[in-house]
Scaffold this active site. Structure first.
Site, mmCIF file in Angstrom:
data_model
loop_
_atom_site.group_PDB
_atom_site.id
_atom_site.type_symbol
_atom_site.label_atom_id
_atom_site.label_comp_id
_atom_site.label_asym_id
_atom_site.label_seq_id
_atom_site.Cartn_x
_atom_site.Cartn_y
_atom_site.Cartn_z
ATOM 1 N N SER A 149 0.789 -1.229 -0.045
ATOM 2 C CA SER A 149 0.105 -0.036 0.075
ATOM 3 C C SER A 149 0.820 1.385 0.300
ATOM 4 O O SER A 149 0.245 2.534 -0.482
ATOM 5 C CB SER A 149 -0.998 -0.019 1.331
ATOM 6 N N THR B 251 -2.215 -1.527 5.160
ATOM 7 C CA THR B 251 -2.300 -0.716 6.344
ATOM 8 C C THR B 251 -1.689 0.843 6.143
ATOM 9 O O THR B 251 -2.124 1.862 6.754
ATOM 10 C CB THR B 251 -1.721 -1.181 7.591
ATOM 11 N N ASP B 252 -0.605 1.002 5.437
ATOM 12 C CA ASP B 252 0.276 2.212 5.428
ATOM 13 C C ASP B 252 -0.621 3.420 4.903
ATOM 14 O O ASP B 252 -0.570 4.554 5.442
ATOM 15 C CB ASP B 252 1.600 2.122 4.708
#
Length: 815
Positions: free
Chosen positions: A538, A571-572
């Site tokens: 991500s 998640t980033d």
């Protein structure tokens, strides 16, 4: 620190109404006539224009002021002498006082005091042309309302907001002619002129001078002239000079104010009460009319329309901007039109076509009845959006009934469910192989069968109904699983690093550990179509990846085949993608679930449980945007990635009273744009923006250098609830804000802490507000930046983009 002090003197011309005979303010003459009163002959007493008096009292009442029951006639000794042929009596009468308007600009709320409301003669107007400046006396002597405010304004934008609010109020009160049915080609703003009085002083000193900006004849000029004058005076004072008390005029071509004449005490308004003239006392007909007059003012109507009809603030503000428009909207909805769709079509296609054809809304062939009928046909799926546009245009151009037009042109869609069911069953029976594949879990043939059904109906079957009947006959619920990479579909390499994975991993997750059946997913009732949007981690997301995701989601939503959409995401950058999808699809017809895992499959059961929970939500929620991570369901808005690690506490929602999953997207209809266009729009938006965390010692010239590179939209994470350095010197943001404002830059401000930015707590935050900072209220930086990206896709102009950014920055329900 210097604080600006700004007051307005507003004149509203009451006598220059098209097709209505003009009568002077204090005598029965026309503008080019004269009589003993306007010639100021001895013994001639003024006779106040009764219509003008009623309007002055009405405005006073509408602004919450005190009515003066015995109003002394005064003579304005500073009224300029009119030329031959234009007699002026110079009378003036104050009919109201102690009124006010509450206004809000960039979340700053304040009360603007209005010290007096007078009826005066119009003295003519100062006209600016390429050949020079001259006086126009064609309206001399006609009645005008004069409002004088306290010096409560601090920036030009506040004055513009005030004038727009005043314009709406006097339209709603019936004071301006447009509210009385005058065509839109005579806009309300043409009847309003303004003088501004500007001074800046060291805080908290009161001003001992004012510079008068004369005859500002547009609201846009008012705000520009005030801000230019503030900058001019500040440069003089900081250089050690003194500001001269004078009158100045606005030069739009040079974007600056220019000297007109020096102001002395003798030139300031001076009044005397002539002896022997009785005061004006309103008669019973005026008082009775005031007692019987009731009107819903625009801000009250806006709030009611939001509560009663579910309009967004931006929709309600557009509808209520003109009384005629709001009346038209409510007549349309009273006839059965869906309110939000009525506001959406009114603010977009209808107004665009009405203006193109030079019509006014209330006098156009598109009556509320015809408009309502078109919207009901759209709601009933008798027509689709493209046909609705053609139908509205045809009604406006040909003055034809919409029902007759769709019959004549063959535009109506096939909506007979029984007929469609018969065709669907026929196609199912004729294609057993495709049906078997669907029942074995392959969703691909659904589109093929849909195409066959549409061919059987010559393309007239309503596509959404076709897909609804087809899913029903096949007993299929369809969830699309879109992969944007990330740990949830990743794997761990030999060196221990997480690598982007394969979309086939996602399908395996749906049956992993399924013996617990925690989310009651019945595999026989669900068909999954996993689509590889991006095979990446991500943190590697770029605008083209978002464009691919948005186009895919829009395509599935518009097809009508989706019960829900699950987006597997890392998640980033989840805190950016989640609100971007919310601002675009919060009220779409199917739920969108973002699923993220801290660990890849094989290291724990987190990825499998997250995917299963996401699919369960997709099957059971009617709409909304949700984030599933660490066993929790979170709101897409104000999602904060707070710590690296595992478990449910990696993410949290800031400034949230309750999780917000459903709401109003920025879209006013289905999103229809291909991936190339979306990529270009998103790339342009990203290239024009920069996110900066303010820190002690941040040099102002760093921001200026970014402006030189083309950055026009800054997202600034400020201290606490909205503070930053503004002390003079290289580390002050003031120079950057001043240069940025001249270049048309925008500064959207959020907080580094969990706080709501409103610029009300500190003197430094007030400086930021005056310099042009836009508080994003409770929104986090990521959510504000995502709103900007979504708005950049939707907006057709910089003005509309700014409106979309600020329309709900005070907070949505739950924030």
């Amino acid at each position: 620190m210097y604080k600006p002090h700004i007051a307005l003197e507003v004149r509203i011309l009451l006598g220059e109404i098209p097709n209505i005979p003009a009568v002077k303010a204090f005598c029965p003459c026309g503008p080019a006539s004269s009589c003993p009163i306007c010639r100021e002959e001895p013994g001639a007493a003024p006779i106040l224009n009764p219509l003008a008096a009623r309007k002055a009292y009405l405005l006073t009442r509408g602004l919450g002021g005190a009515i003066i029951g015995e109003a002394a006639y005064e003579r304005n000794l500073t009224t300029p002498t009119a030329p031959e042929g234009h007699a002026l009596s110079r009378y003036s009468v104050k009919l109201g006082e102690n009124a006010s308007i509450d206004l809000t600009f960039h979340l700053c709320r304040k009360k603007i005091g209005i010290s007096e409301i007078r009826i005066e003669e119009d003295a003519g107007r100062l006209m600016h042309t390429a050949k020079g400046t001259f006086w126009d006396y064609s309206t001399a002597g006609l009645p005008s309302l004069r409002l004088k405010t306290a010096a409560d304004f601090e920036i030009g934008e506040e004055a513009e907001v005030f004038l727009s609010d005043l314009r709406r109020r006097i339209q709603y009160l019936g004071i301006l002619p447009q509210a009385a049915g005058i065509p839109a080609k005579f806009p309300a703003e043409n009847f309003i002129r303004c003088n501004a009085y500007v001074a800046i002083m060291p805080y908290p000193q009161a001003p001992d001078y004012f510079v008068k900006l004369r005859n500002l004849n547009s609201f846009n000029f008012v705000y520009k002239a005030i801000n230019a004058e503030i900058s001019r005076q500040e440069e003089i004072i900081t250089s050690g000079g003194a500001v001269l008390s004078e009158s100045r005029i606005w030069n739009e071509a040079k974007n600056s104010t220019e000297p007109f004449q020096v102001r002395t005490n003798e030139e300031k308004p001076r009044f005397e009460i002539p002896p022997g003239i009785k005061p004006f006392v309103p008669g019973p007909e005026i008082l009775e009319a005031l007692d019987n007059f009731t009107v819903e003012l625009p801000e009250s109507r806006r709030d009611r329309l939001m509560d009663e009809y579910g309009l967004t603030r931006l929709q309600a503000e557009f509808v209520c901007d003109e009384k005629n428009r709001a009346d038209y909207f409510e007549k349309t909805t009273a006839l059965g039109a869906p309110p939000r769709e009525a506001a959406q079509w009114l603010s977009s296609w209808c107004i665009k076509e009405i203006r193109r054809l030079g019509l006014s809304l209330n006098d156009s062939p598109l009556s509320p009845g015809r408009f309502s009928h078109i919207l009901k046909m759209l709601l009933e799926r008798r027509i689709h959006g493209s046909i609705a546009k053609q139908l509205i245009t045809a009604v406006l151009e040909d003055d034809r009934d919409p029902e007759g037009l769709i019959r004549e042109k063959g535009w109506e869609q096939l909506r007979d469910r029984e007929a469609i069911e018969a065709i669907v069953l026929k196609v199912i029976e004729a294609n057993p192989q495709e049906v078997r594949r669907i029942r074995e879990g392959d969703a691909g043939p659904i589109q093929f069968l849909t195409g066959l059904i549409m061919k059987e109906t010559s393309g007239l079957a309503e596509p959404m109904l076709v897909k609804e009947v087809l899913r029903d006959k096949l007993s299929v619920s369809l969830v699309y699983v879109l992969s944007m990479g990330g740990a949830i579909s990743g794997s761990v390499g030999e060196d221990g690093a997480v690598e982007s994975g394969d979309e086939t991993i996602l399908k395996d997750l749906l049956t992993a550990n399924n013996q617990d059946n925690l989310y009651q997913i019945d595999p026989s009732k669900v068909r999954f179509e996993s689509i590889q949007v991006g095979r990446l981690l991500s943190e590697e997301i770029v605008p083209t990846d978002w464009a691919a995701l948005i186009e895919t989601i829009a395509e599935k939503l518009n097809s009508g085949t989706a019960n829900g959409i699950v987006v597997a995401h890392g998640t980033d950058t989840l805190s950016y993608t989640a609100p971007l999808l919310y601002w675009l699809f919060a009220d779409a017809g199917a739920p969108i679930i973002l699923a993220a895992s801290s660990t890849p499959p094989g290291q724990s059961t987190e990825a499998a449980r997250t995917m299963q929970k996401a699919v369960a939500l997709a099957l059971n929620k009617p709409r909304g945007v949700y984030v599933v991570h660490g066993g929790k369901v979170l709101s897409a808005l104000n999602l904060k990635f707070e710590r690296i690690g595992f478990g449910a506490d990696q993410f949290r929602n800031w400034n949230t009273e309750r999780p917000l999953f459903e709401g109003s997207s920025l879209l006013t209809g289905p999103l229809e744009a291909d991936q190339y266009v979306l990529s270009q729009l998103l790339e342009d938006a990203v290239n024009s923006m920069c996110v900066i965390k303010i820190y002690p010692g941040l040099r102002s010239d760093y921001l200026v250098s970014l402006m030189d590179k083309g950055v026009k939209n800054f997202f600034l994470e400020l201290y606490d609830t909205g503070t930053a350095g503004f002390r003079e010197g290289p580390y002050s943001l003031k120079r950057a804000f001043t240069i940025g404002k001249r270049r048309g830059c925008r500064f959207y401000c959020s907080s580094q802490q969990e706080g709501i930015v409103d610029f009300s707590g500190y003197t430094t935050s007030r400086e930021l507000w005056r310099a042009g900072a836009v508080p994003m209220g409770p929104y986090t930086t990521e959510t504000a930046a995502a709103r900007f990206l979504a708005a950049s896709i939707i907006a057709d102009s910089d003005k509309e983009l700014a409106e979309l950014m600020e329309s709900e920055s005070g907070g949505s329900p739950g924030l």
